[in-house]
Design a protein around this motif. Sequence first.
Motif, short mmCIF file in Angstrom:
data_model
loop_
_atom_site.label_atom_id
_atom_site.label_comp_id
_atom_site.label_asym_id
_atom_site.label_seq_id
_atom_site.Cartn_x
_atom_site.Cartn_y
_atom_site.Cartn_z
N ILE A 144 0.88 -1.17 0.00
CA ILE A 144 0.00 0.00 0.00
C ILE A 144 0.92 1.22 0.00
O ILE A 144 1.29 1.75 1.05
CB ILE A 144 -0.92 0.00 1.23
N THR A 145 1.32 1.66 -1.16
CA THR A 145 2.36 2.66 -1.26
C THR A 145 1.91 4.06 -0.83
O THR A 145 2.75 4.92 -0.53
CB THR A 145 2.92 2.72 -2.70
N ASP A 146 0.62 4.31 -0.79
CA ASP A 146 0.13 5.58 -0.26
C ASP A 146 0.29 5.64 1.26
O ASP A 146 0.14 6.72 1.85
CB ASP A 146 -1.35 5.79 -0.61
N GLY A 147 0.55 4.49 1.87
CA GLY A 147 0.68 4.41 3.32
C GLY A 147 -0.62 3.97 3.97
O GLY A 147 -1.71 4.40 3.56
N THR A 148 -0.52 3.11 4.96
CA THR A 148 -1.73 2.59 5.61
C THR A 148 -2.52 3.68 6.32
O THR A 148 -3.72 3.56 6.49
CB THR A 148 -1.38 1.48 6.61
N SER A 149 -1.86 4.75 6.73
CA SER A 149 -2.57 5.83 7.42
C SER A 149 -3.30 6.75 6.46
O SER A 149 -4.07 7.62 6.89
CB SER A 149 -1.58 6.65 8.27
N ASN A 150 -3.09 6.56 5.17
CA ASN A 150 -3.72 7.41 4.15
C ASN A 150 -4.65 6.64 3.22
O ASN A 150 -5.06 7.16 2.18
CB ASN A 150 -2.64 8.09 3.29
N THR A 151 -4.98 5.41 3.59
CA THR A 151 -5.74 4.55 2.69
C THR A 151 -6.92 3.92 3.40
O THR A 151 -6.78 3.31 4.46
CB THR A 151 -4.85 3.44 2.11
N LEU A 152 -8.07 4.07 2.80
CA LEU A 152 -9.32 3.55 3.36
C LEU A 152 -9.45 2.06 3.07
O LEU A 152 -9.25 1.61 1.95
CB LEU A 152 -10.49 4.32 2.73
N MET A 153 -9.80 1.30 4.12
CA MET A 153 -10.00 -0.14 3.97
C MET A 153 -11.47 -0.52 4.01
O MET A 153 -11.94 -1.32 3.21
CB MET A 153 -9.24 -0.90 5.07
N SER A 213 -7.95 5.24 -2.70
CA SER A 213 -6.83 4.81 -3.52
C SER A 213 -5.69 4.31 -2.65
O SER A 213 -5.36 4.90 -1.61
CB SER A 213 -6.36 5.97 -4.39
N ALA A 214 -5.07 3.20 -3.06
CA ALA A 214 -3.96 2.62 -2.29
C ALA A 214 -2.58 3.00 -2.84
O ALA A 214 -1.60 2.86 -2.14
CB ALA A 214 -4.09 1.10 -2.28
N ASP A 215 -2.53 3.48 -4.06
CA ASP A 215 -1.22 3.74 -4.65
C ASP A 215 -1.24 4.89 -5.66
O ASP A 215 -0.48 4.90 -6.62
CB ASP A 215 -0.69 2.48 -5.33
N GLY A 216 -2.09 5.89 -5.40
CA GLY A 216 -2.20 6.99 -6.35
C GLY A 216 -1.48 8.27 -5.95
O GLY A 216 -1.50 9.26 -6.67
N ASN A 217 -0.83 8.24 -4.76
CA ASN A 217 -0.07 9.39 -4.24
C ASN A 217 -0.91 10.64 -4.04
O ASN A 217 -0.41 11.77 -4.13
CB ASN A 217 1.10 9.72 -5.19
#
Length: 223
Positions: A144-153, A213-217
């Motif tokens: 999860i390259t956006d970071g787990t703290s920035n990504t909704l699960m 988004s998990a990897d959109g920066n």
Amino acid sequence: VGGLLTFAVMRVRESSVRMHEANNFKQLTLAMHNFNDNYHSLPAGVAYRGQDGKPLLSWRVAILPYIEHGALYNQFKLDEPWDGPNNIKLLGRMPKVYMRPGDAPGPDGLTHYLAVTGKGTIFDEGRFRRLENGQCMRRNIIEITDGTSNTLMFVTAAKGVPWTKPEDFDVDAGPIGPRLDTRFSGGTQMGIADGSIRSMGPRDDAKWRAWMSADGNEIVDGD
């Protein structure tokens, strides 16, 4: 005075319900992390598929051993659809952690707690891999390259689905806001991949999609 008192009581009750729901999300996120530690991968949203690729069962079934429901997990036929003759009988045994506070249990086993699926999300179904036993994996948490703290699960959806059914919140299915649960005045609660909880109102799709988004920066923030 009476009106103010009633309002205050309602706010206290809402706060209690929000805390209960937040605890549910935290338990689900911890289960996902423990699953990832065991398999070095998260389950796919469609956690089990037949040899023909047909969706069978939800991730909510796959993590049962990690929410202290291993005995229930063992009663599922993992090569049978969620509504097959054996598995349909288990709908009414939905664990409470999948139930919104205040909702009554029922034979339909409806849950409003959905994983976020669709292109670029944690559970992007275009990138799963199927094991020989039909179990499907997604990505490792470290991917999860956006970071787990920035990504909704997880999100609380307005429409419930049978908890064993491999159906979740598809970001590509239309506008985000109208499909969210709006019971709370402070916005819809969302479970973040690091185990934290955030709330956000039904704003423009761009903000919700940034969180999903998990990897959109993307740059994300709440209300």
